[in-house]
Each structure stands twice: as structure tokens, then as C-alpha cells.
Design an enzyme around this catalytic site. Structure first.
Site, PDB file in Angstrom:
ATOM      1  N   LYS A 138       7.961  -7.384 -28.035  1.00  0.00           N
ATOM      2  CA  LYS A 138       7.158  -7.647 -27.440  1.00  0.00           C
ATOM      3  C   LYS A 138       6.158  -6.913 -26.831  1.00  0.00           C
ATOM      4  CE  LYS A 138       7.748 -12.690 -29.043  1.00  0.00           C
ATOM      5  NZ  LYS A 138       7.706 -13.948 -28.509  1.00  0.00           N
ATOM      6  N   HIS A 141       3.177  -8.939 -21.696  1.00  0.00           N
ATOM      7  CA  HIS A 141       2.023  -9.901 -21.981  1.00  0.00           C
ATOM      8  C   HIS A 141       1.434 -10.545 -20.131  1.00  0.00           C
ATOM      9  CE1 HIS A 141      -0.033 -13.455 -22.673  1.00  0.00           C
ATOM     10  NE2 HIS A 141      -0.529 -13.500 -23.573  1.00  0.00           N
ATOM     11  N   HIS A 144       3.720 -12.543 -17.597  1.00  0.00           N
ATOM     12  CA  HIS A 144       4.460 -11.713 -16.723  1.00  0.00           C
ATOM     13  C   HIS A 144       4.171 -11.133 -16.159  1.00  0.00           C
ATOM     14  CE1 HIS A 144       7.919 -12.990 -20.190  1.00  0.00           C
ATOM     15  NE2 HIS A 144       6.827 -11.939 -21.132  1.00  0.00           N
TER      16      HIS A 144
END
Length: 578
Positions: A138, A141, A144
């Protein structure tokens, strides 16, 4: 330095009260300064002496304060002693204050404030900090970001105080999402697109397969089968998973490099998949594992043992869960690194998870779980770039750099730079960090581009601007001869308040070490910048007599050194020009 004065005053008190200096040091604190009024340098809390049993806890506090103040006499260090409300104020000789506070900067001592006796009680040894911990396959983001910069601050702080720090990134590289992704890649994936833009393609595949799985039980069953193949280490599933993992770590490292963050170890849930099965056996042999009607394995954490509080550690099909792997990981780390403390940095939605983790470890007989701590934080609201809704960290960093570059190009004071983009990047990241660190970590906060990037006000831009301005001042006056400092040339109020404020640096670091909150250090540095800005206007170096210029330059160099030191602990790279 602050420790010289604190120890001298503690020794004076010790003789009067017939106590050791060490027992009295923690009752003394530097007095917060205000620009326009003179204040004492240190104060003693008489109530703290009562709490410690040094003074009787009964009787009138104010009478005790005044009686003790009257017993204490001035000496070669302290020139004035006075009683306030429940406190005794100490003002040290002004020339001695100047001399002792600026002494370390003669030797270019970048350990200023870090050798304080305040840190004698702070836990030393090996500190393992687990932070960032994004999910494989992923994109990184923006959510994080908080874990990454908070964990980095904690690691920097612990390291600066002399701990041996292990920085660990524990990747979410196992679990059912890989079952879904494996099935999704089989249906929607493309190796060409994976080479061109790896994380964007995996993200798109994940979104597509999730959408397809919403109304299709067959996809969920296929995902469960794929994950079971992974747990059994079947070659085809493992090979695809390995490819996803390597691609993701390579991409993440580029983002970490931009943030100035590094890790000693990249670990992950997958490392502990087999150990998780051993954990299940240990729980079973200790009689801690119970099986529910649905066939799941649980640990009863209820105080009364009535199954009112359960933690599920095993699915009905026998596969492990996140917490099972976390138990295995914690045990493995203790055996491998013999840490004195382990700190997990994640958002506050995981508080219950860590509460259960520590309880299970203790129930298994691992008393070291008491030395584990969860540092939690709130959510960032409204973090959006101009282009869209899903916010990836690269986009936020790109936008911070672009906006900062624009602001710098519009400013009349911007200096010529070798690499304006690099400066804009560093200043933009400072702005992100300071906006995040100003309040309590537990609080949610609203992301605000405009306020964050202001050059005025308490922002990362203001910190960097002050540091660059001080560097410029030092560079422009490089021809000022270094000689013996005459303390009598720095007795103006503007000089004294800076030195008084520097007395508080070790206290700001100590507070941050106690509760692992960066706000104490941020507030200290902001105040220092405001005091420096006032002094810069009123205490010119250029055009002053040589000995005055040299004394003022020493003061500004000292302030610059402390500012840079504090910024680095926060995770900010100071810039010399902007």
C-alpha cells in the site's frame, strides 16, 4: 551552565537543611522568563520539600517558606534570595551567569544541556522503538506520517540522553489482506504496470479486488485459500508476496530519506508467523488458551476469570492473528536484543490492542512486559492536497516543498541558494513536524497548509528562519576576533533573558523524556526564537566596538547551537540559508 548553578544552590540548601544535594536538585527549577520584566533565575518549591519529608508537612507553608529564606545567605554564586508564595527565589550574580552559560560554547560543546544531573534518574540502557510500521503493498499514507515523525523524535531524544537505541520498522506484511491482494493481482494485476509505478498499481489492484469481494463470497474464499498457502510457504504464493514486499520497502525508503528518518531493522509480521504457532502452544500448556463455540482460540483477560474480557489469538481455521504475531515478536525481541524498554508508536485506536498484548505477556510469565509502553496519538483531520482525496505522503511532501518554494520566491529577504528545492523541502518538512508537535500527541488536530507555512508565528518556518538568520550573522562577522569574554559587556536585559531561558533547556528535555511529548521542546525553542529576534534588533554586532561585538557574537552563537541541537532532536534538519 544550569547544572553548575543548580548544584551550587542545592549544596547551600543541603548545608542548611542537613540533606544531600541530590535530594534537593529536583525541587529546584529555572524560572520562566518574560521579555520585559526581570525575574529570578531559580526557584525552590517548598511544597516539594514537604512531600519528600525534608520539611514537616504540617504547619503553615508560607511561614516555612519565609523562615527557610531567612536562614539562607548570599554567597559568591547567589546575590539575592527572596520568599514568594510557597517558593524561594534565587538570583545569581549576573557576570557569573554570563560567564558560566557561555563557557561551553567556547569549546563548541554540542552536548549543552544534555549532561545535566536531572537525567541521573532517567532510565538508561537499550531502548527499542517500533514506529512507522506501514502495510506492505500500500502506498505510504499520510496517516503513517505521525507514527514516523513521533517515533523518530523519541528515538532521537533517547539517543541524545545516552541510550543505546534500536529503531525498528515492523511492517504489516502478513494477514488476510495478502490473501485478497494475491487473488486481486491474479485477476487485475499487470507486471508491466508493477514495474512502472509499483505502489500505485498495487493500490489500484487492492481497491478493485475489495470492490469485487463486497458481493462475492467466492473471492473471499479464494483469498482465505491464498493466505493459507502463504502460511504453508507454498512457492508460488510466497514468490509473489516476496516481490510485493521488496518493491514496497524500496519505495518506502525513498520517503524515509526525504523525512531524514532511518531504521536499524526492517522487521515484519511474516518473520514471526512460525513463532506465533509456538506462542499458541505455550498458551495451551499454561492453561491460558480457551476455545469458543465458534472454534476460535481466546485468552481470558477478565479479572474474575468469567470470560467477560477476551482476546482472540487464533482463527477457527488455525491461522494466526495480528496479536498472536505481536506476542511472538515481543518475545523474540527480548531474547534477541535484551532491551531495557520497548516503545510502540501507533494511533490511539490501538490502545486496547496493546493493553491486551502486555496483559497476555505478563500472564505468560514475562515480567519484562512491564517495561513495554504504547505511545498513542490522535488523528490528523483535513490533510488534503490540491489534487484529490486519498492522500499519499509523497504528495504531501511534494506539495509542502512546492508551496514553500513559492513563498520563498515571493519573499524579499530570501537569500541566493545553491539548491532552493532542497532548502524548500527541509523547511516544508520542518513545518509539517512543528504543526504536528505543538499540542499533546493524543489530540486530533486540523491540518492547515496556510498556517503551517507562515514565516511569522510559532511555526517550523519561523524556527528555520531564526536559525538561518543566526548562521548569516555568524558568517558575516567571521572577521570578529575571538578572545577572552568580558561578561560585563552582556548585562543588558535582552542578553540576560536569553541566558535565563537557556537555563531551562535541560528541563524541557527532561519533561519530554518523562512523558515522551515533543511539545515541551517545541515550546522552549519557539520562546528562544522570539527572544533572539528581539535581541537581534537591539544588540547589533556590526558597528559595535570589537570587544562588544565579540561578546554579542558569542551569545548569538550559543543560541544558534542550542536551537540546532533541539531541532535535530525533533527530527528537523536546520538550514543555514533561506
Amino acid at each position: 551552565m544550569a547544572c553548575f548553578f543548580r548544584r551550587s544552590i542545592a549544596a547551600k540548601l543541603g548545608r542548611t537543611l542537613q540533606q544531600s544535594e541530590d535530594a534537593l536538585i529536583s525541587a529546584l527549577s529555572a524560572v520562566p522568563v518574560f521579555k520585559k520584566q526581570e525575574s529570578a533565575d531559580f526557584r525552590l518549591s517548598v511544597n516539594t520539600l514537604r512531600t519528600k519529608g525534608i520539611l514537616p508537612s504540617n504547619g503553615d507553608l508560607q511561614l516555612q517558606t519565609e523562615a527557610l529564606a531567612n536562614e539562607l545567605k548570599q554567597d559568591s554564586v547567589v546575590e539575592e534570595i527572596s520568599a514568594g508564595r510557597g517558593v524561594i527565589n534565587f538570583r545569581v550574580h549576573r557576570k557569573l551567569l554570563v560567564e558560566k552559560m557561555l563557557e561551553p560554547f567556547e569549546k563548541e560543546d554540542n552536548r549543552f544541556g544534555l549532561n545535566s544531573e536531572l537525567f541521573n534518574t532517567v532510565k538508561k540502557g537499550t531502548t527499542l522503538v517500533e514506529f512507522s510500521s506501514p502495510n506492505i503493498a500500500k502506498k505510504f499514507h499520510a496517516g503513517h506520517l505521525r507514527s514516523t515523525i513521533i517515533g523518530n523524535f523519541i528515538a532521537n531524544l533517547k539517543q541524545s540522553l545516552g541510550n543505546n537505541v534500536i529503531r525498528m520498522n515492523y511492517l504489516g506484511d502478513w494477514g488476510m489482506q495478502f490473501g485478497l491482494l494475491g487473488v486481486g493481482f491474479d485477476q487485475f494485476g499487470c507486471q508491466e504496470k508493477l514495474k512502472l509505478n509499483p505502489l500505485q498499481h498495487l493500490f489500484d489492484v487492492y481497491v478493485q479486488v475489495n470492490r469485487a469481494a463486497e458481493h462475492n463470497e467466492e473471492i473471499w474464499q479464494a483469498a482465505r485459500d491464498f493466505f493459507r498457502q502463504l502460511e504453508q510457504r507454498e512457492a508460488q504464493a510466497t514468490s509473489l508476496w516476496q516481490q510485493f514486499r521488496e518493491i514496497t520497502v524500496t519505495e518506502y525508503q525513498q520517503v524515509y530519506q526525504r523525512l531524514g528518518v532511518h531504521f536499524d531493522i526492517y522487521s515484519g509480521e511474516s518473520f514471526h508467523q512460525e513463532q506465533a504457532q509456538e506462542v499458541v502452544q505455550q498458551l495451551q500448556s499454561r492453561g491460558l488458551l480457551k476455545t469458543t463455540e465458534k472454534g476460535t482460540g481466546v485468552v481470558d483477560l477478565s479479572p474474575a476469570g468469567d470470560m467477560s474480557s477476551l482476546s482472540t489469538v487464533l482463527r477457527s481455521d488455525g491461522t494466526s492473528l495480528y496479536i498472536t504475531r505481536d506476542i511472538a515478536a515481543a518475545i523474540d525481541r527480548e531474547e534477541r536484543y535484551h532491551f531495557d524498554e520497548m516503545i510502540y508508536v501507533t494511533d490511539k485506536s490501538q490502545e486496547n490492542h496493546f493493553h491486551q498484548l502486555f496483559q497476555i505477556l505478563l500472564a505468560m510469565g514475562h515480567s519484562w512486559a512491564e517495561r513495554c509502553q504504547h505511545v498513542s496519538f490522535g488523528l490528523v483531520r483535513g490533510m488534503k492536497t490540491r489534487s484529490g482525496e486519498v492522500v499519499f505522503l509523497e504528495d504531501v511532501l511534494d506539495e509542502a516543498r512546492a508551496r514553500m518554494l513559492h513563498n520563498m520566491s515571493q519573499s524579499k529577504t530570501t537569500k541566493e541558494m545553491d539548491d532552493p528545492e532542497d532548502t524548500a523541502e527541509k523547511v516544508g518538512i520542518s513545518a509539517l513536524i512543528v504543526q504536528d508537535f505543538k499540542g499533546p500527541l493524543q489530540s486530533d488536530y486540523k491540518f492547515d497548509w496556510d498556517r503551517m507555512l507562515q514565516a511569522q508565528g510559532d511555526t517550523g518556518v519561523f524556527l528555520q528562519y531564526t536559525h538561518a538568520r543566526l548562521c548569516s550573522l555568524i558568517q558575516k562577522n567571521g572577521d570578529v576576533e575571538a578572545g577572552a569574554l568580558d561578561p560585563s559587556l552582556l548585562l543588558e536585559q535582552r542578553s540576560i533573558v536569553i541566558l535565563q531561558h537557556l537555563l531551562r533547556y535541560d528541563e524541557a528535555l527532561y519533561q519530554s523524556a518523562q512523558d515522551l511529548q515533543p511539545k515541551h521542546l517545541v515550546n522552549f525553542l519557539m520562546k528562544l526564537c522570539h527572544l533572539v529576534a528581539s535581541a537581534h534588533r537591539e544588540l547589533p554586532v556590526k558597528g559595535s566596538p570589537p570587544d562588544v561585538a565579540q561578546a554579542r557574537l558569542r551569545l548569538f552563537s550559543g543560541a544558534c547551537s542550542v536551537l540546532a541541537s533541539g531541532m535535530r532532536i525533533l527530527g528537523i534538519t536546520p538550514v543555514d540559508k533561506m
